[in-house]
Design a protein around this motif. Structure first.
Motif, mmCIF file in Angstrom:
data_model
loop_
_atom_site.group_PDB
_atom_site.id
_atom_site.type_symbol
_atom_site.label_atom_id
_atom_site.label_comp_id
_atom_site.label_asym_id
_atom_site.label_seq_id
_atom_site.Cartn_x
_atom_site.Cartn_y
_atom_site.Cartn_z
ATOM 1 N N SER A 1 -25.048 53.765 -14.706
ATOM 2 C CA SER A 1 -26.436 53.359 -14.520
ATOM 3 C C SER A 1 -26.970 53.943 -13.200
ATOM 4 C CB SER A 1 -26.493 51.840 -14.531
ATOM 5 O OG SER A 1 -27.758 51.422 -14.182
ATOM 6 N N ASP A 2 -26.190 53.782 -12.116
ATOM 7 C CA ASP A 2 -26.603 54.333 -10.816
ATOM 8 C C ASP A 2 -26.629 55.858 -10.865
ATOM 9 O OD1 ASP A 2 -26.819 51.799 -9.883
ATOM 10 O OD2 ASP A 2 -24.907 51.778 -8.792
ATOM 11 N N PHE A 3 -25.678 56.444 -11.590
ATOM 12 C CA PHE A 3 -25.659 57.900 -11.698
ATOM 13 C C PHE A 3 -26.955 58.403 -12.352
ATOM 14 C CE2 PHE A 3 -24.855 61.931 -13.748
ATOM 15 C CZ PHE A 3 -24.274 62.670 -12.723
ATOM 16 N N CYS A 4 -27.399 57.705 -13.408
ATOM 17 C CA CYS A 4 -28.635 58.132 -14.097
ATOM 18 C C CYS A 4 -29.856 57.968 -13.187
ATOM 19 C CB CYS A 4 -28.823 57.356 -15.401
ATOM 20 S SG CYS A 4 -27.700 57.929 -16.688
ATOM 21 N N GLN A 5 -29.840 56.931 -12.363
ATOM 22 C CA GLN A 5 -30.944 56.755 -11.405
ATOM 23 C C GLN A 5 -30.963 57.935 -10.437
ATOM 24 O OE1 GLN A 5 -32.879 53.714 -10.482
ATOM 25 N NE2 GLN A 5 -32.345 52.680 -12.389
ATOM 26 N N TRP A 6 -29.779 58.255 -9.920
ATOM 27 C CA TRP A 6 -29.682 59.370 -8.971
ATOM 28 C C TRP A 6 -30.115 60.683 -9.640
ATOM 29 C CZ3 TRP A 6 -26.284 63.595 -9.474
ATOM 30 C CH2 TRP A 6 -26.304 64.501 -8.394
ATOM 31 N N LEU A 7 -29.629 60.902 -10.835
ATOM 32 C CA LEU A 7 -29.922 62.155 -11.541
ATOM 33 C C LEU A 7 -31.439 62.295 -11.766
ATOM 34 C CD1 LEU A 7 -28.108 64.427 -12.879
ATOM 35 C CD2 LEU A 7 -28.570 63.294 -15.050
ATOM 36 N N THR A 8 -32.078 61.190 -12.090
ATOM 37 C CA THR A 8 -33.520 61.216 -12.344
ATOM 38 C C THR A 8 -34.284 61.488 -11.047
ATOM 39 O OG1 THR A 8 -33.157 59.574 -14.056
ATOM 40 C CG2 THR A 8 -35.431 59.901 -13.358
ATOM 41 N N LYS A 9 -33.918 60.738 -9.992
ATOM 42 C CA LYS A 9 -34.686 60.821 -8.740
ATOM 43 C C LYS A 9 -34.393 62.106 -7.969
ATOM 44 C CE LYS A 9 -34.622 55.825 -8.040
ATOM 45 N NZ LYS A 9 -33.918 54.774 -7.310
ATOM 46 N N GLU A 10 -33.120 62.492 -7.902
ATOM 47 C CA GLU A 10 -32.738 63.594 -7.000
ATOM 48 C C GLU A 10 -32.590 64.934 -7.705
ATOM 49 O OE1 GLU A 10 -32.889 62.941 -3.882
ATOM 50 O OE2 GLU A 10 -33.003 60.762 -4.130
ATOM 51 N N VAL A 11 -32.204 64.926 -8.969
ATOM 52 C CA VAL A 11 -32.015 66.203 -9.688
ATOM 53 C C VAL A 11 -33.224 66.481 -10.580
ATOM 54 C CG1 VAL A 11 -30.459 67.500 -11.225
ATOM 55 C CG2 VAL A 11 -29.515 65.838 -9.613
ATOM 56 N N GLY A 12 -33.940 65.415 -10.928
ATOM 57 C CA GLY A 12 -35.143 65.609 -11.743
ATOM 58 C C GLY A 12 -34.871 65.711 -13.230
ATOM 59 N N VAL A 13 -33.777 65.079 -13.671
ATOM 60 C CA VAL A 13 -33.487 65.034 -15.115
ATOM 61 C C VAL A 13 -33.105 63.594 -15.462
ATOM 62 C CG1 VAL A 13 -32.064 65.891 -17.016
ATOM 63 C CG2 VAL A 13 -32.641 67.421 -15.122
ATOM 64 N N ALA A 14 -33.827 62.986 -16.396
ATOM 65 C CA ALA A 14 -33.505 61.608 -16.786
ATOM 66 C C ALA A 14 -32.533 61.611 -17.963
ATOM 67 C CB ALA A 14 -34.777 60.848 -17.176
ATOM 68 N N ALA A 15 -31.585 60.678 -17.922
ATOM 69 C CA ALA A 15 -30.599 60.499 -18.998
ATOM 70 C C ALA A 15 -30.400 59.003 -19.188
ATOM 71 C CB ALA A 15 -29.283 61.175 -18.634
ATOM 72 N N ILE A 16 -29.651 58.645 -20.218
ATOM 73 C CA ILE A 16 -29.402 57.227 -20.512
ATOM 74 C C ILE A 16 -27.906 56.941 -20.317
ATOM 75 C CG2 ILE A 16 -29.414 55.461 -22.347
ATOM 76 C CD1 ILE A 16 -32.255 56.216 -21.638
ATOM 77 N N PRO A 17 -27.578 55.890 -19.532
ATOM 78 C CA PRO A 17 -26.155 55.546 -19.381
ATOM 79 C C PRO A 17 -25.612 54.909 -20.661
ATOM 80 C CG PRO A 17 -27.539 53.940 -18.224
ATOM 81 C CD PRO A 17 -28.474 54.987 -18.781
ATOM 82 N N VAL A 18 -24.504 55.405 -21.147
ATOM 83 C CA VAL A 18 -23.933 54.846 -22.385
ATOM 84 C C VAL A 18 -23.438 53.407 -22.149
ATOM 85 C CG1 VAL A 18 -21.981 55.123 -24.002
ATOM 86 C CG2 VAL A 18 -23.511 57.036 -23.529
ATOM 87 N N SER A 19 -23.158 53.056 -20.893
ATOM 88 C CA SER A 19 -22.721 51.681 -20.595
ATOM 89 C C SER A 19 -23.783 50.657 -21.001
ATOM 90 C CB SER A 19 -22.409 51.529 -19.100
ATOM 91 O OG SER A 19 -23.565 51.831 -18.347
ATOM 92 N N ALA A 20 -25.055 51.098 -21.093
ATOM 93 C CA ALA A 20 -26.136 50.172 -21.459
ATOM 94 C C ALA A 20 -26.015 49.721 -22.917
ATOM 95 C CB ALA A 20 -27.493 50.838 -21.241
ATOM 96 N N PHE A 21 -25.156 50.366 -23.676
ATOM 97 C CA PHE A 21 -25.009 50.035 -25.101
ATOM 98 C C PHE A 21 -23.827 49.094 -25.345
ATOM 99 C CE2 PHE A 21 -27.386 53.933 -24.842
ATOM 100 C CZ PHE A 21 -28.197 54.007 -25.949
ATOM 101 N N TYR A 22 -23.357 48.452 -24.278
ATOM 102 C CA TYR A 22 -22.271 47.465 -24.407
ATOM 103 C C TYR A 22 -22.776 46.123 -23.903
ATOM 104 C CZ TYR A 22 -18.852 51.276 -24.914
ATOM 105 O OH TYR A 22 -18.131 52.370 -25.353
ATOM 106 N N SER A 23 -22.336 45.024 -24.525
ATOM 107 C CA SER A 23 -22.784 43.716 -24.041
ATOM 108 C C SER A 23 -22.201 43.433 -22.663
ATOM 109 C CB SER A 23 -22.440 42.609 -25.040
ATOM 110 O OG SER A 23 -21.210 42.833 -25.662
#
Ligand code: GLN
Length: 402
Positions: free
Chosen positions: A351-373
Motif C-alpha cells: 500500500s505504501d509502495f503504491c503511494q510512493w510510486l504514484t507521488k514520486e514516480v508518477g505511475v499509479a498502481a493497486i496493491p494486491v494486499s487490498a484484496f485480502y480481508s
C-alpha cells in the motif's frame, strides 16, 4: 418552532460495514489525479469505444426508446446475450426467463448475494478477492469465509503463478455454506481457470446444495489462444450457477454500467424479485444500442487479440526494469513483484509502495494486499494496461527510471 440542541442532535447510525472505507480504486484514482500521475491503478480504458456504439444509442434515443424498458431488460438484448452464450459456451439460456440485464457486474453480484444469502449463511470467497464481494455479503448479514489462492514460486523464489486452494475450499465447506464465489479471468491476478478446475469445482459441490456465483466480466480477455472456461460450459454447474458479465469491460464503456446475469429459471426468478426493487431496470437507449452492436461478434471475438498486444507491450517494457513479472494469462491487468527493485522503497508494504510510486514516480498502481480481508503482503502490485500505447510508453519510461 423552538429547535434546541437535543432536537438537532446527530442520530447515531451504527454502521452495517464498520470496516469499510472508500474503495482502493477510488482512493488511487484520486491520488493519481492529485499528483498528475499516469493512472494504471483503477481498471478502465483511457481510449474511446467504437463510435458505432454511441451512434446506435443516439439512434435509439431519436427513435423514441426513452421510457422504462421491461424490468428484466429489453428482449433483443436478452436474446443477443443468449445467442452469444450458446455460440461460445454451448449452453442455452432462455432469454425470457434466464437472462437479466443489470447495472453492471457489481450490481449483478450484489443482487445475486441479496437474493440468495440469508443471515448466518456462509459464502466461500477466494482471496485475493474483488473488493465488492465481502461487503456485499456483510450487508445482507451473511458470513464471508475467505480461503486464499496458493502462491506458486519457482526455484529462484519468484512468484510463478497461483493455484486454486482445493483442500482449503473442501475444508471450508460446512452445513451453512450457501455459495462459492469464483472469478475467472481473475481480478487482480489475471489467473484463468482451466477446464480441469471447472470439473474439480463440480466434484466439490456435487452432493451439496451450494450455489455458485461466477464473475466472468473479463470473459473475452483470455490470451495465448486459450478459451475462457465459463461455468456455463458445464451443464451440471450451470444448473446451480449465476454467471455475471459486463458490457463495460468488453466494449470499452465502463462508465455505462451495464451487464447481465444468466442463471437457470428458478434462480433467475429469485434474482429478479430483488432486482426489481433494487434498480427496477436499466436505461433503455443504451440497451437498444448494445443489442444492435452485439449482432456483430467481431468486437468481442477480437478483444483478446487487442489486449494481448497491449499485455505484450507492457511486459516487454517491464522487462527493462527490476520488477518481477507475474504471468498475465487474462484480464487487462499485469501484476509485478517490486520487492527486488534494490531500492529502500522495495521494503515498504504494498500500500505504501503504491503511494510512493504514484507521488514520486508518477505511475499509479493497486496493491494486491487490498484484496485480502487481513492484508497479506506478497509484495505484488497490479497495473492496468487498458491504455493507449502512448500512455503505456510514458508509464514504462517512468518505471524504467527507478
Ligand atoms: N473493476 C475495476 C478494477 O478492478 C474497478 C471498478 C471500481 O472502481 N469499482 O480496477
Amino acid at each position: 418552532m423552538n429547535l434546541n440542541n437535543t432536537a438537532l442532535r446527530q442520530i447515531p447510525l451504527p454502521s452495517r460495514l464498520p470496516k469499510v472505507g472508500t474503495t482502493i480504486f477510488t482512493v488511487m484514482s484520486a491520488l493519481a489525479n492529485e499528483h498528475k500521475a499516469i493512472n494504471l491503478g483503477q481498471g478502465f480504458p483511457d481510449f474511446d469505444c467504437d463510435p458505432a456504439l454511441p451512434e446506435a444509442v443516439y439512434k435509439a434515443m431519436r427513435d423514441g426508446h426513452n421510457q422504462y424498458p421491461p424490468m428484466t431488460g429489453i428482449a433483443p438484448l436478452r436474446e443477443a446475450v443468449s445467442q452469444k452464450i450458446s455460440a461460445l459456451y454451448g449452453h442455452h439460456y432462455d432469454p425470457a426467463t434466464e437472462i437479466t440485464i443489470t447495472a453492471g457486474g457489481t450490481q449483478g453480484i450484489f443482487t445475486v448475494i441479496a437474493c440468495a444469502i440469508n443471515p448466518g449463511d456462509e459464502v466461500i470467497v477466494i482471496e485475493p478477492v474483488y473488493d465488492s464481494y465481502i461487503p456485499s455479503i456483510d450487508t445482507v448479514g451473511g458470513t464471508a469465509v475467505p480461503v486464499q489462492l496458493i502462491v506458486k514460486r519457482n526455484d529462484d523464489g519468484d512468484i510463478s503463478g497461483y493455484e486454486i486452494p482445493w483442500d482449503a475450499m473442501a475444508k471450508a465447506i460446512t452445513s451453512r455454506t450457501k455459495m462459492i464465489m469464483i472469478n475467472s479471468p481473475h481480478n487482480p491476478t489475471g489467473m484463468v481457470w482451466q477446464s480441469a478446475d471447472i470439473d474439480r469445482l463440480a466434484d466439490l459441490v456435487r452432493d451439496t446444495d451450494i450455489l455458485i456465483c461466477s464473475d466472468e466480466v473479463y470473459e473475452h480477455m483470455v490470451f495465448d489462444g486459450k478459451d475462457h472456461q465459463s461455468v456455463a460450459r458445464h451443464p451440471e454447474l450451470a444448473q446451480r450457477s449465476f454467471v455475471i458479465s459486463s458490457f463495460g469491460k468488453t466494449y470499452h464503456v465502463t462508465g455505462w454500467k451495464v451487464g447481465y446475469v444468466a442463471a437457470p429459471a428458478h434462480l433467475s426468478a429469485e434474482f429478479r424479485k430483488v432486482h426489481q426493487f433494487n434498480v427496477f431496470t436499466i436505461n433503455t437507449p443504451v440497451q437498444y444500442g448494445l443489442a444492435d452492436y452485439l449482432k456483430n461478434p467481431d468486437p468481442y471475438l477480437n478483444l483478446a487479440g487487442f489486449y494481448q498486444q497491449k499485455r505484450n507491450y507492457m511486459r516487454q517494457g517491464l522487462e527493462q526494469t527490476k520488477f518481477k513479472l507475474l504471468p498475465a494469462p487474462g484480464t487487462y491487468f499485469q501484476c509485478v513483484d517490486y520487492t527486488q527493485l534494490g531500492i529502500p522503497q522495495a521494503k515498504l508494504n504494498s500500500s505504501d509502495f503504491c503511494q510512493w510510486l504514484t507521488k514520486e514516480v508518477g505511475v499509479a498502481a493497486i496493491p494486491v494486499s487490498a484484496f485480502y480481508s487481513d492484508p497479506v503482503e506478497s509484495g505484488v502490485i497490479r497495473f492496468c494496461f487498458a491504455k493507449k500505447e502512448s500512455t503505456l510508453a510514458e508509464a514504462l519510461k517512468r518505471l524504467q527510471s527507478i
